[in-house]
Scaffold this motif. Structure first.
Motif, mmCIF file in Angstrom:
data_model
loop_
_atom_site.group_PDB
_atom_site.id
_atom_site.type_symbol
_atom_site.label_atom_id
_atom_site.label_comp_id
_atom_site.label_asym_id
_atom_site.label_seq_id
_atom_site.Cartn_x
_atom_site.Cartn_y
_atom_site.Cartn_z
ATOM 1 N N GLN A 17 -60.954 57.264 71.873
ATOM 2 C CA GLN A 17 -62.335 57.427 72.338
ATOM 3 C C GLN A 17 -63.169 58.185 71.307
ATOM 4 N N GLY A 18 -62.915 57.902 70.031
ATOM 5 C CA GLY A 18 -63.680 58.571 68.988
ATOM 6 C C GLY A 18 -63.374 60.048 68.922
ATOM 7 N N ASP A 19 -64.429 60.874 68.994
ATOM 8 C CA ASP A 19 -64.223 62.318 68.907
ATOM 9 C C ASP A 19 -63.914 62.957 70.248
ATOM 10 N N ARG A 20 -63.686 62.156 71.293
ATOM 11 C CA ARG A 20 -63.292 62.680 72.601
ATOM 12 C C ARG A 20 -61.777 62.533 72.786
ATOM 13 N N PRO A 21 -61.210 63.184 73.797
ATOM 14 C CA PRO A 21 -59.760 63.072 74.023
ATOM 15 C C PRO A 21 -59.336 61.624 74.261
ATOM 16 N N SER A 78 -65.756 52.344 61.214
ATOM 17 C CA SER A 78 -64.735 52.513 62.242
ATOM 18 C C SER A 78 -63.880 53.708 61.860
ATOM 19 N N TRP A 79 -63.029 54.122 62.800
ATOM 20 C CA TRP A 79 -62.147 55.260 62.538
ATOM 21 C C TRP A 79 -60.932 54.771 61.753
ATOM 22 N N THR A 80 -61.090 54.662 60.440
ATOM 23 C CA THR A 80 -60.010 54.218 59.566
ATOM 24 C C THR A 80 -59.955 55.099 58.324
ATOM 25 N N ILE A 81 -58.814 55.048 57.661
ATOM 26 C CA ILE A 81 -58.650 55.697 56.366
ATOM 27 C C ILE A 81 -57.971 54.724 55.421
ATOM 28 N N THR A 82 -58.106 54.968 54.135
ATOM 29 C CA THR A 82 -57.381 54.212 53.120
ATOM 30 C C THR A 82 -56.397 55.138 52.432
ATOM 31 N N VAL A 83 -55.163 54.684 52.275
ATOM 32 C CA VAL A 83 -54.133 55.488 51.617
ATOM 33 C C VAL A 83 -53.709 54.810 50.318
ATOM 34 N N ASP A 84 -53.101 55.600 49.428
ATOM 35 C CA ASP A 84 -52.811 55.108 48.077
ATOM 36 C C ASP A 84 -51.431 54.480 47.930
ATOM 37 N N VAL A 85 -50.943 53.827 48.978
ATOM 38 C CA VAL A 85 -49.709 53.028 48.881
ATOM 39 C C VAL A 85 -49.994 51.657 49.463
ATOM 40 N N GLY A 86 -49.282 50.641 48.959
ATOM 41 C CA GLY A 86 -49.523 49.284 49.427
ATOM 42 C C GLY A 86 -48.284 48.426 49.364
ATOM 43 N N ALA A 87 -48.487 47.119 49.209
ATOM 44 C CA ALA A 87 -47.370 46.163 49.205
ATOM 45 C C ALA A 87 -46.369 46.463 48.103
ATOM 46 N N ASN A 88 -46.833 46.929 46.972
ATOM 47 C CA ASN A 88 -45.917 47.258 45.872
ATOM 48 C C ASN A 88 -45.002 48.434 46.205
ATOM 49 N N ASP A 89 -45.354 49.197 47.236
ATOM 50 C CA ASP A 89 -44.539 50.330 47.670
ATOM 51 C C ASP A 89 -43.728 50.000 48.924
ATOM 52 N N GLY A 90 -43.733 48.730 49.336
ATOM 53 C CA GLY A 90 -42.977 48.331 50.519
ATOM 54 C C GLY A 90 -43.744 48.467 51.821
#
Length: 315
Positions: free
Chosen positions: A197-201, A132-144
């Motif tokens: 819509q993915g790679d469309r507008p 799916s169109w998702t990313i993972t970032v390096d902050v979580g619950a410990n960062d609020g």
């Protein structure tokens, strides 16, 4: 032989002293008699460790500085001051220069909208999480960080937080087919809902089927109740096409998002919503139209041209 025996005795004595100090330290707890020595060592070696860490990972330190930019009062001035410090920390190579520009732009966006943000780096993309169109970032619950927080960058709306771990979080991007956000048109305040819509507008359904909309009009987030999952005023995109009005209750638009979802690196999670709706103030300045050059043709009569009232005779 005597030297070897003395060396062994000295080694045994040192080991015995070490074990004795460890035992005293453990039994002493917070009142340990060696605590003073430990603090002294930290005072000596702490700055050295910090300097080494700063030199080795300047961008990591830069993002950490952004993560604590949640104060409301004089937010823009504070963020600009922090950004000046970030420039001094970052190196001059091309990669760090690019990331510095992203940080700079994001800080200005957060300041203009009065958003309290925690900066983060993108460490994974959706291919490892179900395509799916998702990313993972390096902050979580410990960062609020909490579920249903708005995510942005210097260009505009990136997405919303969907899953939170202790030190990481998953963000559903605004172009994902499962993503929907309430929008408001600049100036006219026409409301609608944008879907990915993915790679469309983005596809936007305006609630007013007779709304006067044209190519180039701009949209921002309308905001949610209690500012979750979306805070108001975040730039969404620019209208690229308008379907003809067929008398339906709604009107369909297609919007090119401000954010390039395939080039995400530095983002910010909004942990503190603005006190009031920033409306259209976060939108970038409109590009100035390029003037169309006007060409003036001047005809100069030649010396052999006939004078008015005369007819030139053939020779």
């Amino acid at each position: 032989m005597r030297d070897t025996r003395e060396s062994r005795l000295l080694l045994v004595l040192l080991i015995a002293v070490a074990f004795a100090l460890i035992t005293v330290d453990i039994r002493g707890g917070e009142d340990s008699p060696v605590d003073g020595a430990r603090q002294a060592a930290a005072a000596v070696f702490g700055p050295i460790e910090d300097s080494v860490s700063t030199a080795v990972n300047p961008v990591g330190n830069a993002v950490s500085a952004v993560r604590d930019s949640g104060e409301r009062h004089d937010r823009l001035a504070v963020l600009e001051k922090e950004n000046t410090a970030l420039k001094a920390r970052l190196g001059s190579d091309d990669r760090n220069s690019s990331r510095l520009k992203q940080l700079d732009k994001m800080l200005k966006t957060a300041g203009e909208g009065q958003y309290g943000i925690k900066g983060a780096e993108v460490i994974a993309i959706g291919a490892a999480q179900g395509f799916s169109w998702t990313i993972t970032v390096d902050v979580g619950a410990n960062d609020g960080i909490q579920r249903d927080m708005t995510v942005l960058n210097g260009d505009g709306l990136v997405g919303r937080v969907t899953t939170v771990g202790p030190n990481t979080a998953t963000v559903l991007l605004a172009n994902d087919p499962d993503f929907t956000v309430g929008t408001r048109m600049e100036a006219t305040d026409e409301l609608g809902f944008a879907s990915g819509q993915g790679d469309r507008p983005l596809r936007v359904e305006l609630l007013n089927g007779k709304a006067d909309v044209k190519k180039g009009d701009r949209l921002v987030t309308f905001g949610s109740q209690a500012d979750k999952p979306f805070v108001p005023g975040v730039p969404v995109g620019v209208v690229s096409r308008v379907d003809p009005s067929g008398g339906d209750l709604t009107r369909t638009l297609y919007v090119t998002p401000y954010v390039s979802f395939t080039k995400l690196d530095i983002v910010g999670v909004v942990v503190q919503a603005p006190k009031k709706d920033p409306r259209d103030t976060v939108l970038p300045a409109k590009p100035k139209p390029t003037p169309t050059p006007t060409v003036t043709v001047t005809v100069t009569p030649s010396a052999n041209a006939p004078v008015d009232g005369e007819i030139q005779q053939e020779q």
